[in-house]
Design a protein around this motif. Structure first.
Motif, PDB file in Angstrom:
ATOM      1  N   ARG A   1       0.459  11.699 -17.076  1.00 32.31           N
ATOM      2  CA  ARG A   1       0.414  10.317 -15.996  1.00 32.31           C
ATOM      3  C   ARG A   1       0.417  10.888 -15.077  1.00 32.31           C
ATOM      4  O   ARG A   1      -0.501  10.179 -14.173  1.00 32.31           O
ATOM      5  N   LEU A   2       0.872  12.060 -14.558  1.00 29.26           N
ATOM      6  CA  LEU A   2       0.526  12.375 -12.647  1.00 29.26           C
ATOM      7  C   LEU A   2      -0.867  13.179 -12.688  1.00 29.26           C
ATOM      8  O   LEU A   2      -1.951  12.887 -12.126  1.00 29.26           O
ATOM      9  N   VAL A   3      -1.581  13.927 -14.023  1.00 30.60           N
ATOM     10  CA  VAL A   3      -3.069  13.976 -13.840  1.00 30.60           C
ATOM     11  C   VAL A   3      -3.837  12.698 -13.549  1.00 30.60           C
ATOM     12  O   VAL A   3      -4.441  12.756 -12.604  1.00 30.60           O
TER      13      VAL A   3
ATOM     14  N   VAL B   1      -5.462   3.464   1.897  1.00 29.75           N
ATOM     15  CA  VAL B   1      -3.824   3.162   2.030  1.00 29.75           C
ATOM     16  C   VAL B   1      -3.664   2.476   1.122  1.00 29.75           C
ATOM     17  O   VAL B   1      -2.094   2.824   0.433  1.00 29.75           O
ATOM     18  N   ALA B   2      -3.988   1.562   1.053  1.00 29.93           N
ATOM     19  CA  ALA B   2      -3.343   0.653  -0.314  1.00 29.93           C
ATOM     20  C   ALA B   2      -3.350   1.331  -2.114  1.00 29.93           C
ATOM     21  O   ALA B   2      -2.379   1.145  -2.640  1.00 29.93           O
ATOM     22  N   GLY B   3      -4.169   2.671  -1.938  1.00 29.73           N
ATOM     23  CA  GLY B   3      -4.494   2.812  -3.480  1.00 29.73           C
ATOM     24  C   GLY B   3      -3.327   4.008  -3.338  1.00 29.73           C
ATOM     25  O   GLY B   3      -3.331   4.173  -4.481  1.00 29.73           O
ATOM     26  N   LEU B   4      -3.087   4.319  -1.887  1.00 34.76           N
ATOM     27  CA  LEU B   4      -1.621   5.591  -2.123  1.00 34.76           C
ATOM     28  C   LEU B   4      -0.799   4.780  -1.980  1.00 34.76           C
ATOM     29  O   LEU B   4       0.274   5.956  -3.015  1.00 34.76           O
ATOM     30  N   GLU B   5      -0.575   3.960  -1.480  1.00 34.58           N
ATOM     31  CA  GLU B   5       0.847   2.975  -1.371  1.00 34.58           C
ATOM     32  C   GLU B   5       0.951   2.548  -3.012  1.00 34.58           C
ATOM     33  O   GLU B   5       2.012   2.829  -3.871  1.00 34.58           O
ATOM     34  N   SER B   6      -0.132   2.174  -3.390  1.00 31.19           N
ATOM     35  CA  SER B   6       0.115   2.284  -5.603  1.00 31.19           C
ATOM     36  C   SER B   6       0.411   3.209  -6.255  1.00 31.19           C
ATOM     37  O   SER B   6       1.568   3.408  -7.371  1.00 31.19           O
ATOM     38  N   GLN B   7      -0.260   4.799  -6.277  1.00 27.62           N
ATOM     39  CA  GLN B   7       0.075   5.966  -6.473  1.00 27.62           C
ATOM     40  C   GLN B   7       1.892   6.354  -5.997  1.00 27.62           C
ATOM     41  O   GLN B   7       1.621   6.613  -6.868  1.00 27.62           O
TER      42      GLN B   7
ATOM     43  N   LEU C   1       3.644   7.223  -9.268  1.00 27.06           N
ATOM     44  CA  LEU C   1       4.875   8.240  -9.630  1.00 27.06           C
ATOM     45  C   LEU C   1       6.028   8.095  -9.214  1.00 27.06           C
ATOM     46  O   LEU C   1       6.960   8.751 -10.075  1.00 27.06           O
ATOM     47  N   GLU C   2       6.573   7.032  -7.824  1.00 25.18           N
ATOM     48  CA  GLU C   2       8.514   6.908  -8.217  1.00 25.18           C
ATOM     49  C   GLU C   2       8.577   6.061  -9.765  1.00 25.18           C
ATOM     50  O   GLU C   2       9.873   7.140 -10.344  1.00 25.18           O
ATOM     51  N   ASN C   3       8.214   5.220 -10.311  1.00 25.37           N
ATOM     52  CA  ASN C   3       8.477   4.677 -11.701  1.00 25.37           C
ATOM     53  C   ASN C   3       8.221   6.313 -12.591  1.00 25.37           C
ATOM     54  O   ASN C   3       9.078   6.528 -13.005  1.00 25.37           O
ATOM     55  N   THR C   4       7.116   7.247 -12.964  1.00 23.65           N
ATOM     56  CA  THR C   4       6.943   8.168 -12.923  1.00 23.65           C
ATOM     57  C   THR C   4       7.638   9.042 -12.947  1.00 23.65           C
ATOM     58  O   THR C   4       8.840   9.603 -13.734  1.00 23.65           O
TER      59      THR C   4
ATOM     60  N   ALA D   1       4.258  16.090  -6.133  1.00 22.54           N
ATOM     61  CA  ALA D   1       3.670  15.117  -6.227  1.00 22.54           C
ATOM     62  C   ALA D   1       3.497  13.706  -5.080  1.00 22.54           C
ATOM     63  O   ALA D   1       2.743  12.879  -3.771  1.00 22.54           O
ATOM     64  N   LEU D   2       5.047  13.233  -5.583  1.00 30.97           N
ATOM     65  CA  LEU D   2       5.570  11.952  -4.225  1.00 30.97           C
ATOM     66  C   LEU D   2       5.634  12.211  -3.528  1.00 30.97           C
ATOM     67  O   LEU D   2       5.246  12.051  -2.219  1.00 30.97           O
ATOM     68  N   THR D   3       6.210  13.489  -2.504  1.00 35.84           N
ATOM     69  CA  THR D   3       5.892  14.082  -1.448  1.00 35.84           C
ATOM     70  C   THR D   3       4.942  14.083  -1.005  1.00 35.84           C
ATOM     71  O   THR D   3       5.208  13.458   0.388  1.00 35.84           O
ATOM     72  N   SER D   4       3.859  14.978  -1.291  1.00 36.42           N
ATOM     73  CA  SER D   4       2.976  14.932  -0.805  1.00 36.42           C
ATOM     74  C   SER D   4       1.801  13.442  -1.188  1.00 36.42           C
ATOM     75  O   SER D   4       1.387  13.547   0.386  1.00 36.42           O
ATOM     76  N   THR D   5       2.078  13.091  -1.406  1.00 34.44           N
ATOM     77  CA  THR D   5       1.720  11.454  -1.836  1.00 34.44           C
ATOM     78  C   THR D   5       1.832  10.598  -0.445  1.00 34.44           C
ATOM     79  O   THR D   5       1.322  10.418   0.656  1.00 34.44           O
TER      80      THR D   5
END
Length: 143
Positions: free
Chosen positions: A10-12, A91-97, A101-104, A120-124
């Motif tokens: 999922r992360l990849v 920005v909208a795409g990163l918000e969704s990402q 990632l929070e759900n993951t 990944a979540l911290t970086s995003t």
């Protein structure tokens, strides 16, 4: 209810098929002076590629398939836009990402998986904050 997807595949998939990574790979044209946006996107792309590579290495070590992450075809329509114009979509795409990632992360996994997903979540979130700041600037200040 969404079916459980293993954290690393999922992360990849999440990181690898983002508009931000596509823009970095495609070299979208921009007006002179938008170096801050270019540098912010290049930094984000470097961080996310590193995470993708590390997650892929773990998957390979475990004998699992590393998902391919093609870009959605609609991203090709972005070539006629400059980076500043693309910033709200990125920005909208990163918000969704970040939400995905929070759900993951909430789904759990072993220590290596949760560590990479957390990173990944911290970086995003950090890159999202940087890009939001660039977006909040008047056009003259960021282009």
């Amino acid at each position: 209810m969404t079916p459980h997807i293993a954290p690393l595949p999922r992360l990849v998939s999440l990181l690898g098929s983002s508009l931000a990574l596509y823009v970095a790979d495609a070299g979208i044209w921009t007006y002179p002076g938008a170096e801050e946006i270019k540098l912010a996107l290049a930094d984000l792309a470097d961080d996310h590629r590193s995470l993708i590579d590390r997650a892929g290495a773990v998957l390979e070590d475990r004998g699992a398939d590393v998902p391919r992450h093609p870009y959605p075809i609609q991203f090709t329509a972005t070539h006629d836009l400059d980076l500043r114009a693309l910033l709200p979509r990125i920005v909208a795409g990163l918000e969704s990402q970040a939400a995905a990632l929070e759900n993951t992360a909430a789904a759990g996994g072993d220590a290596e998986e949760t560590g990479l997903v957390g990173e990944a979540l911290t970086s995003t979130r950090a890159h999202l904050n940087d890009l939001r700041q660039l977006l909040a600037r008047p056009r003259d200040a960021s282009s």
